[in-house]
Design a protein around this motif. Structure first.
Motif, mmCIF file in Angstrom:
data_model
loop_
_atom_site.group_PDB
_atom_site.id
_atom_site.type_symbol
_atom_site.label_atom_id
_atom_site.label_comp_id
_atom_site.label_asym_id
_atom_site.label_seq_id
_atom_site.Cartn_x
_atom_site.Cartn_y
_atom_site.Cartn_z
ATOM 1 N N VAL A 62 0.829 -1.202 0.000
ATOM 2 C CA VAL A 62 0.000 0.000 0.000
ATOM 3 C C VAL A 62 0.861 1.249 0.000
ATOM 4 O O VAL A 62 0.350 2.367 -0.131
ATOM 5 C CB VAL A 62 -0.932 0.016 1.233
ATOM 6 C CG1 VAL A 62 -1.910 -1.137 1.170
ATOM 7 C CG2 VAL A 62 -0.123 -0.030 2.532
ATOM 8 N N ASN A 63 2.170 1.076 0.150
ATOM 9 C CA ASN A 63 3.091 2.208 0.148
ATOM 10 C C ASN A 63 3.813 2.287 -1.196
ATOM 11 O O ASN A 63 3.934 1.288 -1.918
ATOM 12 C CB ASN A 63 4.129 2.049 1.270
ATOM 13 C CG ASN A 63 3.485 1.937 2.629
ATOM 14 O OD1 ASN A 63 2.836 2.869 3.108
ATOM 15 N ND2 ASN A 63 3.649 0.784 3.273
ATOM 16 N N ALA A 64 4.303 3.474 -1.506
ATOM 17 C CA ALA A 64 4.985 3.678 -2.780
ATOM 18 C C ALA A 64 6.241 2.816 -2.873
ATOM 19 O O ALA A 64 6.867 2.476 -1.858
ATOM 20 C CB ALA A 64 5.345 5.158 -2.934
ATOM 21 N N SER A 65 6.607 2.455 -4.103
ATOM 22 C CA SER A 65 7.836 1.710 -4.387
ATOM 23 C C SER A 65 7.912 0.383 -3.640
ATOM 24 O O SER A 65 9.003 -0.066 -3.265
ATOM 25 C CB SER A 65 9.064 2.568 -4.056
ATOM 26 O OG SER A 65 9.046 3.778 -4.771
ATOM 27 N N LEU A 66 6.765 -0.219 -3.399
ATOM 28 C CA LEU A 66 6.706 -1.534 -2.743
ATOM 29 C C LEU A 66 7.330 -1.534 -1.350
ATOM 30 O O LEU A 66 7.763 -2.583 -0.860
ATOM 31 C CB LEU A 66 7.403 -2.601 -3.604
ATOM 32 C CG LEU A 66 6.807 -2.886 -4.981
ATOM 33 C CD1 LEU A 66 7.722 -3.824 -5.761
ATOM 34 C CD2 LEU A 66 5.418 -3.497 -4.867
ATOM 35 N N LEU A 67 7.375 -0.369 -0.697
ATOM 36 C CA LEU A 67 7.971 -0.293 0.630
ATOM 37 C C LEU A 67 7.069 -0.956 1.671
ATOM 38 O O LEU A 67 5.839 -0.894 1.584
ATOM 39 C CB LEU A 67 8.224 1.162 1.015
ATOM 40 C CG LEU A 67 9.321 1.885 0.231
ATOM 41 C CD1 LEU A 67 9.362 3.362 0.626
ATOM 42 C CD2 LEU A 67 10.677 1.234 0.466
ATOM 43 N N LYS A 68 7.678 -1.559 2.683
ATOM 44 C CA LYS A 68 6.903 -2.200 3.741
ATOM 45 C C LYS A 68 6.151 -1.169 4.575
ATOM 46 O O LYS A 68 5.008 -1.399 5.007
ATOM 47 C CB LYS A 68 7.834 -3.021 4.640
ATOM 48 C CG LYS A 68 8.378 -4.279 3.979
ATOM 49 C CD LYS A 68 9.210 -5.085 4.958
ATOM 50 C CE LYS A 68 9.602 -6.433 4.362
ATOM 51 N NZ LYS A 68 10.415 -7.243 5.309
ATOM 52 N N THR A 69 6.813 -0.041 4.831
ATOM 53 C CA THR A 69 6.222 1.052 5.610
ATOM 54 C C THR A 69 6.696 2.365 5.009
ATOM 55 O O THR A 69 7.821 2.438 4.502
ATOM 56 C CB THR A 69 6.650 0.976 7.090
ATOM 57 O OG1 THR A 69 6.394 -0.334 7.581
ATOM 58 C CG2 THR A 69 5.894 1.975 7.942
ATOM 59 N N ARG A 70 5.884 3.380 5.031
ATOM 60 C CA ARG A 70 6.298 4.663 4.478
ATOM 61 C C ARG A 70 7.320 5.334 5.392
ATOM 62 O O ARG A 70 7.392 5.081 6.592
ATOM 63 C CB ARG A 70 5.081 5.574 4.270
ATOM 64 C CG ARG A 70 4.371 5.979 5.563
ATOM 65 C CD ARG A 70 3.316 7.041 5.290
ATOM 66 N NE ARG A 70 3.907 8.298 4.894
ATOM 67 C CZ ARG A 70 4.228 9.281 5.739
ATOM 68 N NH1 ARG A 70 3.992 9.135 7.042
ATOM 69 N NH2 ARG A 70 4.771 10.391 5.306
ATOM 70 N N GLY A 71 8.108 6.219 4.772
ATOM 71 C CA GLY A 71 9.051 6.995 5.575
ATOM 72 C C GLY A 71 8.308 8.111 6.300
ATOM 73 O O GLY A 71 7.255 8.555 5.856
ATOM 74 N N PRO A 72 8.840 8.537 7.431
ATOM 75 C CA PRO A 72 10.124 8.136 8.022
ATOM 76 C C PRO A 72 10.046 6.883 8.906
ATOM 77 O O PRO A 72 11.046 6.473 9.482
ATOM 78 C CB PRO A 72 10.497 9.359 8.877
ATOM 79 C CG PRO A 72 9.153 9.858 9.338
ATOM 80 C CD PRO A 72 8.214 9.629 8.192
ATOM 81 N N PHE A 73 8.853 6.294 9.020
ATOM 82 C CA PHE A 73 8.695 5.176 9.959
ATOM 83 C C PHE A 73 9.592 3.993 9.592
ATOM 84 O O PHE A 73 10.161 3.329 10.462
ATOM 85 C CB PHE A 73 7.229 4.742 10.006
ATOM 86 C CG PHE A 73 6.284 5.880 10.228
ATOM 87 C CD1 PHE A 73 6.285 6.567 11.426
ATOM 88 C CD2 PHE A 73 5.392 6.274 9.237
ATOM 89 C CE1 PHE A 73 5.412 7.614 11.642
ATOM 90 C CE2 PHE A 73 4.519 7.324 9.443
ATOM 91 C CZ PHE A 73 4.526 7.998 10.646
ATOM 92 N N LEU A 74 9.733 3.733 8.299
ATOM 93 C CA LEU A 74 10.569 2.616 7.866
ATOM 94 C C LEU A 74 12.028 2.849 8.229
ATOM 95 O O LEU A 74 12.692 1.968 8.779
ATOM 96 C CB LEU A 74 10.424 2.422 6.351
ATOM 97 C CG LEU A 74 11.306 1.330 5.726
ATOM 98 C CD1 LEU A 74 10.923 -0.041 6.262
ATOM 99 C CD2 LEU A 74 11.193 1.344 4.197
ATOM 100 N N CYS A 75 12.518 4.041 7.956
ATOM 101 C CA CYS A 75 13.927 4.345 8.224
ATOM 102 C C CYS A 75 14.232 4.335 9.723
ATOM 103 O O CYS A 75 15.315 3.910 10.151
ATOM 104 C CB CYS A 75 14.292 5.715 7.647
ATOM 105 S SG CYS A 75 13.971 5.847 5.865
ATOM 106 N N GLN A 76 13.268 4.807 10.532
ATOM 107 C CA GLN A 76 13.500 4.908 11.965
ATOM 108 C C GLN A 76 13.506 3.548 12.669
ATOM 109 O O GLN A 76 13.839 3.475 13.845
ATOM 110 C CB GLN A 76 12.437 5.814 12.599
ATOM 111 C CG GLN A 76 12.648 7.283 12.228
ATOM 112 C CD GLN A 76 11.589 8.172 12.825
ATOM 113 O OE1 GLN A 76 10.522 7.720 13.221
ATOM 114 N NE2 GLN A 76 11.893 9.469 12.898
ATOM 115 N N GLN A 77 13.176 2.503 11.960
ATOM 116 C CA GLN A 77 13.314 1.169 12.552
ATOM 117 C C GLN A 77 14.781 0.812 12.770
ATOM 118 O O GLN A 77 15.102 -0.025 13.605
ATOM 119 C CB GLN A 77 12.649 0.131 11.632
ATOM 120 C CG GLN A 77 11.138 0.268 11.555
ATOM 121 C CD GLN A 77 10.518 -0.736 10.594
ATOM 122 O OE1 GLN A 77 11.199 -1.605 10.071
ATOM 123 N NE2 GLN A 77 9.216 -0.620 10.371
ATOM 124 N N CYS A 78 15.662 1.479 12.014
ATOM 125 C CA CYS A 78 17.105 1.233 12.165
ATOM 126 C C CYS A 78 17.854 2.494 12.599
ATOM 127 O O CYS A 78 18.829 2.406 13.348
ATOM 128 C CB CYS A 78 17.711 0.733 10.847
ATOM 129 S SG CYS A 78 17.069 -0.845 10.268
#
Length: 312
Positions: A245-261
């Motif tokens: 459901v997110n752009a570019s087949l991302l698992k989670t939209r930014g910044p939430f995806l990036c902040q996991q690491c």
């Protein structure tokens, strides 16, 4: 003169002995052959005498398939896959064919596949016996239609429907807003996976997930002067390959995806959640536009001398 006569007699005796030996061999072979029972010709089954062409069962269409063209337009085609089926040909027909693929007298799945593997034992079918579909007790006929002039699973636009029969979660992902163009026929399941089995994870055509992705997305392969570690490790750390459901087949939209690491005090990397959105009553509209990719645009890697932060 006397010497020539002696030589002629010796040659004549030698020829006579050889002829006698040959005659003895033929005689013995005839005796042994007479003792052996003569094999009766195998009974033939008139398959087409009963299995007539109908719209519901287009059996005769097999003559228009590679199987019919290779084996010939006669009962040899039927026997090659179904076996002699002599008892089945008798009236009343209470006996199944030697090998049945239908619902009435189904043979074991491994027996069905063994017939196909008799010819299709190389190439993409090499790893069938160790593949996941064989482990799930599926046979070749679970996906293929042998009697059809055109097998749907071999048509790019139709192939996914066969796979979706079992892989429902993948079918749902393919309808999400960000997806691979499987439904449009621009890419198919077999572009990434080998349904007949492979030694790689998820029966991928390539040894690893990244090699599979890079076969199309070569610009993401690198090597880069500055690399993003997850990219080199595995693409699925950030992406969902079948749809998202997110752009570019991302698992989670930014910044939430990036902040996991990534979380650092010197950078504005405060953990965000839904409580900061405008409809929460105390949120800010600026949170909607926040995304790490706004600045770190070269997220897969950078070759720029100043690209250590993947910003250019």
């Amino acid at each position: 003169m006397i010497k020539k006569i002696k030589i002629a007699k010796a040659l004549s005796a030698r020829v006579t002995s050889r002829v006698a030996a040959i005659l003895m061999v033929f005689t013995l072979n005839s005796v042994f052959a007479a003792e052996q029972p003569v094999a009766e010709p195998a009974a033939e089954v008139n398959c087409m005498g009963c299995h007539q062409e109908t719209q519901k069962t287009p059996i005769h269409a097999i003559w228009q398939t590679p199987h019919g063209k290779v084996l010939g337009k006669n009962n040899q085609t039927c026997v090659a896959c179904h076996g002699p089926s002599v008892e089945h040909g008798k009236v009343p027909r209470d006996n199944s064919p030697s090998l049945s693929f239908g619902p009435k007298w189904p043979s074991q799945f491994n027996e069905q596949s063994a017939v196909c593997l008799g010819c299709h034992e190389k190439g993409n079918q090499l790893m069938w016996l160790s593949g996941v579909h064989n482990d799930e007790q599926l046979s070749c006929l679970s996906c293929h239609n042998i009697h059809a002039r055109i097998d749907d699973v071999l048509v790019r636009l139709e192939q996914s429907e066969t796979c979706f029969t079992c892989h429902k979660s993948v079918q749902a992902s393919a309808h999400m807003q960000s997806n691979h163009p499987i439904l449009e026929g621009k890419t198919t399941c077999v572009d990434c996976h080998n349904p007949h089995g492979n030694i790689s994870e998820h029966s991928l055509n390539e040894p690893t997930v990244n090699d599979t992705c890079f076969s199309c997305h070569a610009e993401k392969r690198g090597p880069f002067l500055f690399e993003h570690a997850p990219v080199a490790e595995e693409c699925t750390i950030c992406h969902k390959p079948h749809g998202s459901v997110n752009a570019s087949l991302l698992k989670t939209r930014g910044p939430f995806l990036c902040q996991q690491c990534h979380s650092a005090a010197f950078h504005p990397s405060v953990q965000h959640d839904g409580s900061g959105l405008p409809n929460s009553g105390q949120g800010s509209e600026f949170l909607i536009g926040k995304n790490c990719l706004n600045c770190h645009s070269q997220i897969h890697g950078s070759n720029h001398p100043s690209g250590s932060r993947l910003t250019r």
